[in-house]
Design an enzyme around this catalytic site. Structure first.
Site, mmCIF file in Angstrom:
data_model
loop_
_atom_site.group_PDB
_atom_site.id
_atom_site.type_symbol
_atom_site.label_atom_id
_atom_site.label_comp_id
_atom_site.label_asym_id
_atom_site.label_seq_id
_atom_site.Cartn_x
_atom_site.Cartn_y
_atom_site.Cartn_z
ATOM 1 N N GLU A 131 41.780 99.569 86.122
ATOM 2 C CA GLU A 131 42.165 98.229 85.287
ATOM 3 C C GLU A 131 43.375 97.481 85.723
ATOM 4 O OE1 GLU A 131 42.411 101.346 84.448
ATOM 5 O OE2 GLU A 131 43.739 101.824 82.832
ATOM 6 N N LYS B 263 49.138 88.308 78.778
ATOM 7 C CA LYS B 263 50.025 87.337 79.208
ATOM 8 C C LYS B 263 49.127 86.256 80.169
ATOM 9 C CE LYS B 263 54.330 86.224 78.518
ATOM 10 N NZ LYS B 263 55.078 86.725 77.568
ATOM 11 N N HIS C 44 43.849 104.300 87.994
ATOM 12 C CA HIS C 44 43.520 103.310 87.017
ATOM 13 C C HIS C 44 43.020 101.861 87.691
ATOM 14 C CE1 HIS C 44 45.644 105.230 83.156
ATOM 15 N NE2 HIS C 44 46.182 105.882 84.555
ATOM 16 N N GLY D 227 45.422 108.701 78.710
ATOM 17 C CA GLY D 227 46.243 109.064 77.629
ATOM 18 C C GLY D 227 47.424 109.662 77.901
ATOM 19 N N CYS E 207 41.495 108.713 84.294
ATOM 20 C CA CYS E 207 42.627 109.464 84.138
ATOM 21 C C CYS E 207 42.254 110.514 83.194
ATOM 22 C CB CYS E 207 43.702 108.546 83.732
ATOM 23 S SG CYS E 207 45.237 109.514 84.111
ATOM 24 N N TYR E 208 43.071 110.455 81.769
ATOM 25 C CA TYR E 208 42.624 111.465 80.984
ATOM 26 C C TYR E 208 41.300 111.429 80.715
ATOM 27 C CZ TYR E 208 42.580 113.721 76.112
ATOM 28 O OH TYR E 208 42.507 114.685 75.373
ATOM 29 N N SER F 158 60.673 81.547 69.840
ATOM 30 C CA SER F 158 61.735 82.059 70.682
ATOM 31 C C SER F 158 61.755 81.129 72.111
ATOM 32 C CB SER F 158 61.302 83.402 71.218
ATOM 33 O OG SER F 158 60.134 83.321 72.185
ATOM 34 N N GLY F 159 60.873 80.166 72.252
ATOM 35 C CA GLY F 159 60.722 79.578 73.355
ATOM 36 C C GLY F 159 59.833 79.890 74.510
ATOM 37 N N GLY F 160 59.677 81.290 74.461
ATOM 38 C CA GLY F 160 58.814 81.900 75.432
ATOM 39 C C GLY F 160 57.191 81.460 75.218
ATOM 40 N N VAL F 161 56.463 81.772 76.323
ATOM 41 C CA VAL F 161 55.007 81.374 76.408
ATOM 42 C C VAL F 161 54.412 81.979 75.186
ATOM 43 C CG1 VAL F 161 53.226 81.517 77.576
ATOM 44 C CG2 VAL F 161 55.394 81.158 78.882
ATOM 45 N N ASP F 162 54.556 83.127 74.657
ATOM 46 C CA ASP F 162 53.780 83.475 73.545
ATOM 47 C C ASP F 162 54.024 82.751 72.318
ATOM 48 O OD1 ASP F 162 53.569 85.458 75.274
ATOM 49 O OD2 ASP F 162 54.729 86.775 74.343
ATOM 50 N N SER F 163 55.211 82.496 72.049
ATOM 51 C CA SER F 163 55.482 81.865 70.715
ATOM 52 C C SER F 163 55.046 80.318 70.852
ATOM 53 C CB SER F 163 56.836 81.885 70.238
ATOM 54 O OG SER F 163 57.625 81.437 70.977
#
Ligand code: XMP
Length: 598
Positions: free
Chosen positions: A168, A368, A166, A52, A79-80, A219-224
């Site tokens: 992770e 992602k 970290h 954090g 960490c924190y 948008s054409g990106g992977v997410d959309s």
């Protein structure tokens, strides 16, 4: 189902921890420290305290609301979280002196269940200002680093574990194994699979959509694209309508390409909306990065509002966004996390729609890498899934603006401490008059980059550059990013007043297209932003930065070490484009610098 809970102290990686736990086959949820009580949780097998942006030494710092000693399951602090666990158990935490951002080596000092079988020396990812200086009674040190004697600890009771770094993030190569060891301490069962995740997301989308039409800005990106595939799977293609907005901030030929790709998948409810003049008109004379994002987000909503009437006549509707975890968390998504940047899908107008229950975000809990995996499960072509991510605000956040040609008060291009460090690596250096966003110790920074160049040699070592960049950012509080000019000196670079406009967008498109076409075969590059700075050289030609990075999930990244011959060819071709002056190469990891400059 058995679960591990991640207590969210506002770290940038909180959701990544939870994601990693799920990847390892154990269900995981993120909870807030104020309300979490382990005694009232069903099926709880373990707890992780996240990192954090706060310090346990501040008054009113985020803390747990239960008694550690009555806790029935093992706890791992990161960490924190590691510092908090030490402090609450009677240890001591100190600040300053040992700031570390980026890669570090730790030595396993004693037999440890967390590091079991991993080897004596481990590379880990650090991002902290404070550190544990004294252990609680009944705890022992399990790892140290050259600058930290307590890099990790375990309690003799076998219940409490802490690591300063970290595990992770993918930049701790054996981090996943360490988390896996912790899970094995917590449970013998692994029941959370990819198929379970897909079923859950499609079902949730179906449930939230009810009988409403779904509108999606593509948008054409992977997410959309994956969000579109999820929606089609959930409610059928007749009820899903996509709009691709050409903002004037897209890359060369990209809008037409997107419509072509989508149509080739047998999906035809797609409209290409030309809004170039609207976006560029509103960005004229705007210089502040956050303001630019807000305007772009708001303009998207205005275009959306215009389109809604058309698509929703006689029906109820919902807006679908391809928002992913990093977008959410970096917009200050949890109570204690700092705001790094406002993502365009979290501007006030969208927040209003969220409050009205009109926004559906099927991917908002995924990273992602998981989104690509989900796309594969939904049979999307690999070629589309492997496209580089492209931010929603597009080139709008890659064209940096400056209201004035005079650098702000207090800026100085020379910095003795920087020179001192660079001398030991035989580089020349200066501070650039522009600023960029960074993320350090889980907080946002907006600082000047340091720039390096070699005076007398055409050969350079990426290793040496990387080491030098880490040293600079760890030593200079005023710098969050380092760039390198491979073959040109930078002492004549100066600020030039300029905003986001058509001619800069056109020039950036040309440079971006060239760089993209000359790096297409380099599959290790995860993303390659090309940035236009509000700065020129001695011939009044513009300065650009290329930022190829390797990453798996955008939460952390490393700069890509491009073969030098190729880089030389790219630079030679780029400076032939009229108006292009010098090209800089970003050599900073994330953290301390974000992938995009704004
Ligand atoms: P940063 O620059 O924060 O970026 O390291 C992490 C990833 O997110 C993308 N990015 C955005 N994507 N809207 C988006 O849809 C945004 O406002 C935005 N800002 C950054 C960035 O390209 C990288 O992949």
């Amino acid at each position: 189902m058995k679960k591990v809970v991640v207590v969210d102290f506002g770290g940038q990686y909180t959701h990544l921890i939870s994601n990693r736990i799920r990847t390892l086959g154990v269900f995981s949820e993120v909870v807030s420290p104020e309300t979490f009580d382990p005694l009232s949780e069903k099926n709880l097998v373990g707890i992780i305290f996240s990192g954090g942006p706060h310090s346990v030494l501040e008054t009113g710092h985020p803390c747990i609301n239960f008694d550690l000693h009555n806790c029935p399951v093992p706890i791992l602090g990161l960490c924190y979280g590691h510092q908090l666990l030490a402090q609450l158990s009677g240890g001591k935490v100190e600040t300053g002196g040992k700031r570390e951002y980026g890669s570090a080596e730790i030595n396993i000092t004693e037999k440890s269940r967390l590091f079991d079988g991993l080897g004596k020396s481990q590379s880990v990812w650090m991002s902290h200002g404070d550190h544990v200086s004294e252990l609680p009674a009944g705890f022992r040190i399990t790892a140290s680093s050259p600058s930290l004697s307590i890099a990790a600890f375990e309690s003799d009771s076998g219940k409490f574990f802490g690591v300063q770094f970290h595990p992770e993030v993918s930049h701790t190569p054996n981090g996943l194994k360490m988390l896996d060891r912790f899970l094995s301490i917590c449970t013998q069962t692994r029941e959370w699979t990819t198929e379970a995740r897909r079923r859950q997301i499609v079902e949730k989308t179906k449930h939230e959509a009810m009988n409403r039409n779904l509108l999606l800005f593509l948008s054409g990106g992977v997410d959309s694209l994956v969000a579109l595939a999820v929606c089609i799977e959930a409610v059928g293609k007749e009820r899903v309508f996509s709009i691709h907005v050409d903002t004037g901030l897209m890359r060369e030929g990209e809008s037409e390409e997107i419509v072509r790709h989508i149509s080739s998948l047998g999906y035809s409810n797609i409209e290409l909306a030309d809004a170039c003049n609207l976006f560029l008109g509103r960005l004229a004379g705007i210089y502040d990065p956050e303001k630019k994002r807000e305007i772009i987000g708001k303009t998207f909503v205005d275009v959306l509002n215009e389109k809604i009437a058309k698509y929703s006549s006689g029906t109820d509707w919902m807006l679908v966004q391809g928002t992913i975890y990093p977008d959410r968390i970096e917009s200050g998504g949890s109570k204690s996390s700092a705001k790094i940047k406002t993502h365009h899908n979290r501007v006030p107008e969208i927040e209003k729609l969220i409050a009205q229950g009109r926004v559906l975000e099927p991917l908002c809990d995924l990273y992602k890498d998981e989104i690509r995996e989900l796309g594969r499960e939904l049979n999307l072509p690999e070629k589309l899934l492997q496209r580089h991510p492209f931010p929603g605000p597009g080139l709008g956040i890659r064209i940096l603006a400056s209201a004035s040609s005079e650098a702000e008060d207090g800026y100085i291009s020379e910095e003795p401490e920087l020179d001192e460090i660079c001398k030991t690596f035989s580089f020349k250096s200066r501070i650039l008059p522009v600023k960029s966003v960074g993320v350090q110790g889980d907080g946002r920074t907006f600082l000047h980059p340091a720039a390096l160049w070699c005076e007398d040699s055409n050969e350079f070592s990426w290793q040496k550059l990387g080491d030098c960049a880490v040293k600079i950012v760890n030593s200079l509080k005023t710098v969050n990013r380092v760039v390198f000019s491979p073959f040109a000196r930078l002492d004549t670079v100066r600020l030039k007043a300029s905003d986001v406009n058509q001619s800069r967008a056109d020039l950036l498109r040309k440079v971006d297209q060239l760089v993209r076409s000359m790096t297409e075969d380099m599959s290790e590059i995860w993303q390659l932003p090309v940035i236009s700075l509000p700065a020129v050289d001695e011939n009044n030609n513009w300065i650009f930065v290329i930022r190829p990075v390797t990453s798996t999930n955008a939460m952390t990244a490393d700069f890509f070490k491009m073969p030098q011959n190729r880089l030389r060819e790219i630079l030679r071709e780029a400076i032939k484009i009229p108006g292009v002056g010098k090209i800089l190469y970003d050599i900073t990891s994330k953290p301390p610098a974000t992938i995009e400059w704004e």
